[in-house]
Design a protein around this motif. Structure first.
Motif, PDB file in Angstrom:
ATOM      1  N   HIS A  91     -10.918  21.349  -4.692  1.00 10.05           N
ATOM      2  CA  HIS A  91      -9.800  22.183  -4.246  1.00 10.05           C
ATOM      3  C   HIS A  91      -8.580  22.094  -5.167  1.00 10.05           C
ATOM      4  O   HIS A  91      -7.517  22.625  -4.838  1.00 10.05           O
ATOM      5  CB  HIS A  91      -9.416  21.813  -2.816  1.00 10.05           C
ATOM      6  N   LYS A  92      -8.746  21.411  -6.301  1.00 11.83           N
ATOM      7  CA  LYS A  92      -7.691  21.282  -7.308  1.00 11.83           C
ATOM      8  C   LYS A  92      -6.380  20.718  -6.746  1.00 11.83           C
ATOM      9  O   LYS A  92      -5.289  21.192  -7.066  1.00 11.83           O
ATOM     10  CB  LYS A  92      -7.465  22.623  -8.011  1.00 11.83           C
ATOM     11  N   CYS A  93      -6.509  19.707  -5.919  1.00 11.29           N
ATOM     12  CA  CYS A  93      -5.346  19.012  -5.365  1.00 11.29           C
ATOM     13  C   CYS A  93      -4.936  17.914  -6.348  1.00 11.29           C
ATOM     14  O   CYS A  93      -5.590  16.878  -6.429  1.00 11.29           O
ATOM     15  CB  CYS A  93      -5.669  18.397  -4.003  1.00 11.29           C
ATOM     16  N   HIS A  94      -3.887  18.156  -7.108  1.00  8.85           N
ATOM     17  CA  HIS A  94      -3.491  17.201  -8.142  1.00  8.85           C
ATOM     18  C   HIS A  94      -1.979  17.007  -8.252  1.00  8.85           C
ATOM     19  O   HIS A  94      -1.515  16.261  -9.085  1.00  8.85           O
ATOM     20  CB  HIS A  94      -4.051  17.651  -9.494  1.00  8.85           C
ATOM     21  N   ILE A  95      -1.211  17.670  -7.402  1.00 12.84           N
ATOM     22  CA  ILE A  95       0.242  17.559  -7.445  1.00 12.84           C
ATOM     23  C   ILE A  95       0.694  16.590  -6.349  1.00 12.84           C
ATOM     24  O   ILE A  95       0.448  16.826  -5.168  1.00 12.84           O
ATOM     25  CB  ILE A  95       0.900  18.935  -7.227  1.00 12.84           C
ATOM     26  N   LEU A  96       1.339  15.495  -6.749  1.00 10.71           N
ATOM     27  CA  LEU A  96       1.847  14.526  -5.784  1.00 10.71           C
ATOM     28  C   LEU A  96       3.105  15.102  -5.142  1.00 10.71           C
ATOM     29  O   LEU A  96       4.127  15.272  -5.814  1.00 10.71           O
ATOM     30  CB  LEU A  96       2.166  13.194  -6.465  1.00 10.71           C
ATOM     31  N   VAL A  97       3.032  15.422  -3.857  1.00 10.68           N
ATOM     32  CA  VAL A  97       4.171  16.054  -3.182  1.00 10.68           C
ATOM     33  C   VAL A  97       4.848  15.140  -2.168  1.00 10.68           C
ATOM     34  O   VAL A  97       5.946  15.440  -1.693  1.00 10.68           O
ATOM     35  CB  VAL A  97       3.765  17.383  -2.501  1.00 10.68           C
ATOM     36  N   TRP A  98       4.218  14.013  -1.811  1.00  8.80           N
ATOM     37  CA  TRP A  98       4.801  13.107  -0.818  1.00  8.80           C
ATOM     38  C   TRP A  98       4.120  11.760  -0.935  1.00  8.80           C
ATOM     39  O   TRP A  98       2.926  11.685  -1.221  1.00  8.80           O
ATOM     40  CB  TRP A  98       4.569  13.690   0.584  1.00  8.80           C
ATOM     41  N   PHE A  99       4.882  10.689  -0.734  1.00  7.22           N
ATOM     42  CA  PHE A  99       4.276   9.361  -0.621  1.00  7.22           C
ATOM     43  C   PHE A  99       5.185   8.460   0.190  1.00  7.22           C
ATOM     44  O   PHE A  99       6.372   8.733   0.360  1.00  7.22           O
ATOM     45  CB  PHE A  99       3.968   8.752  -1.995  1.00  7.22           C
ATOM     46  N   GLU A 100       4.582   7.383   0.675  1.00 11.29           N
ATOM     47  CA  GLU A 100       5.281   6.424   1.528  1.00 11.29           C
ATOM     48  C   GLU A 100       4.773   5.036   1.166  1.00 11.29           C
ATOM     49  O   GLU A 100       3.572   4.845   0.978  1.00 11.29           O
ATOM     50  CB  GLU A 100       4.945   6.776   2.977  1.00 11.29           C
ATOM     51  N   GLY A 113       0.816  -1.204   0.000  1.00 14.44           N
ATOM     52  CA  GLY A 113       0.000   0.000   0.000  1.00 14.44           C
ATOM     53  C   GLY A 113       0.849   1.252   0.000  1.00 14.44           C
ATOM     54  O   GLY A 113       2.052   1.212   0.258  1.00 14.44           O
ATOM     55  N   PHE A 114       0.196   2.344  -0.292  1.00 17.25           N
ATOM     56  CA  PHE A 114       0.861   3.645  -0.351  1.00 17.25           C
ATOM     57  C   PHE A 114       0.010   4.671   0.376  1.00 17.25           C
ATOM     58  O   PHE A 114      -1.211   4.665   0.261  1.00 17.25           O
ATOM     59  CB  PHE A 114       1.008   4.113  -1.804  1.00 17.25           C
ATOM     60  N   VAL A 115       0.676   5.544   1.114  1.00 20.91           N
ATOM     61  CA  VAL A 115       0.039   6.733   1.663  1.00 20.91           C
ATOM     62  C   VAL A 115       0.602   7.874   0.836  1.00 20.91           C
ATOM     63  O   VAL A 115       1.790   7.872   0.497  1.00 20.91           O
ATOM     64  CB  VAL A 115       0.390   6.952   3.149  1.00 20.91           C
ATOM     65  N   TYR A 116      -0.226   8.839   0.495  1.00 16.43           N
ATOM     66  CA  TYR A 116       0.244   9.921  -0.359  1.00 16.43           C
ATOM     67  C   TYR A 116      -0.399  11.239   0.055  1.00 16.43           C
ATOM     68  O   TYR A 116      -1.436  11.270   0.711  1.00 16.43           O
ATOM     69  CB  TYR A 116      -0.072   9.623  -1.824  1.00 16.43           C
ATOM     70  N   ILE A 117       0.269  12.312  -0.343  1.00 14.99           N
ATOM     71  CA  ILE A 117      -0.279  13.653  -0.159  1.00 14.99           C
ATOM     72  C   ILE A 117      -0.252  14.346  -1.514  1.00 14.99           C
ATOM     73  O   ILE A 117       0.790  14.393  -2.182  1.00 14.99           O
ATOM     74  CB  ILE A 117       0.516  14.480   0.863  1.00 14.99           C
ATOM     75  N   VAL A 118      -1.408  14.852  -1.921  1.00 11.20           N
ATOM     76  CA  VAL A 118      -1.506  15.696  -3.107  1.00 11.20           C
ATOM     77  C   VAL A 118      -1.838  17.108  -2.636  1.00 11.20           C
ATOM     78  O   VAL A 118      -2.473  17.303  -1.605  1.00 11.20           O
ATOM     79  CB  VAL A 118      -2.552  15.189  -4.131  1.00 11.20           C
ATOM     80  N   ALA A 119      -1.388  18.083  -3.416  1.00 11.81           N
ATOM     81  CA  ALA A 119      -1.573  19.481  -3.037  1.00 11.81           C
ATOM     82  C   ALA A 119      -2.040  20.296  -4.233  1.00 11.81           C
ATOM     83  O   ALA A 119      -1.846  19.911  -5.390  1.00 11.81           O
ATOM     84  CB  ALA A 119      -0.260  20.054  -2.512  1.00 11.81           C
ATOM     85  N   SER A 120      -2.621  21.447  -3.932  1.00 17.46           N
ATOM     86  CA  SER A 120      -3.025  22.379  -4.991  1.00 17.46           C
ATOM     87  C   SER A 120      -1.831  23.215  -5.452  1.00 17.46           C
ATOM     88  O   SER A 120      -1.854  23.781  -6.538  1.00 17.46           O
ATOM     89  CB  SER A 120      -4.140  23.299  -4.490  1.00 17.46           C
ATOM     90  N   GLY A 121      -0.790  23.290  -4.649  1.00 13.48           N
ATOM     91  CA  GLY A 121       0.419  24.052  -4.940  1.00 13.48           C
ATOM     92  C   GLY A 121       1.229  24.146  -3.667  1.00 13.48           C
ATOM     93  O   GLY A 121       0.806  23.660  -2.610  1.00 13.48           O
ATOM     94  N   LYS A 122       2.386  24.794  -3.731  1.00 12.57           N
ATOM     95  CA  LYS A 122       3.233  24.916  -2.550  1.00 12.57           C
ATOM     96  C   LYS A 122       2.494  25.661  -1.452  1.00 12.57           C
ATOM     97  O   LYS A 122       1.958  26.739  -1.678  1.00 12.57           O
ATOM     98  CB  LYS A 122       4.546  25.626  -2.879  1.00 12.57           C
TER      99      LYS A 122
END
Length: 98
Positions: A45-54, A5-14
């Motif tokens: 909220h336009k969260c589409h940038i993968l900024v972190w995963f584990e 499995g993967f945990v991830y964080i997506v963001a709208s921008g920095k």
């Protein structure tokens, strides 16, 4: 054999809006976020940038970590991102292209 499995964080921008999720197929799930396939928080909220995963050995382990992280204060989440990805670069090409 159990799926990892993967945990991830997506963001709208920095420093923008962030969303934490978990999945057994990270490339597919991030593609869905990037293309706003499903209605919901990330589309709104336009969260589409993968900024972190584990990566986790099991999807259950990933889901447990996701639930715990969702309880964290925002500052802790930002520290987690910036510890691995200080410039908030989009990691999607890394997971698709290897």
């Amino acid at each position: 054999m159990e799926k990892r499995g993967f945990v991830y964080i997506v963001a709208s921008g920095k420093n923008g809006t962030i969303y934490i999720g978990s999945t057994s197929n990270l490339p597919q799930r991030i593609w869905q976020h990037r293309n706003f396939v499903a209605d919901g928080f990330t589309k709104e909220h336009k969260c589409h940038i993968l900024v972190w995963f584990e990566v986790h050995d099991t999807i259950e382990g990933a889901r447990l970590r996701e639930r715990r992280m969702k309880e964290w204060k925002r500052g802790w989440k930002l520290s987690e991102i910036e510890g691995e990805n200080p410039d908030w670069e989009d990691l999607y090409p890394q997971i698709v292209n290897g």
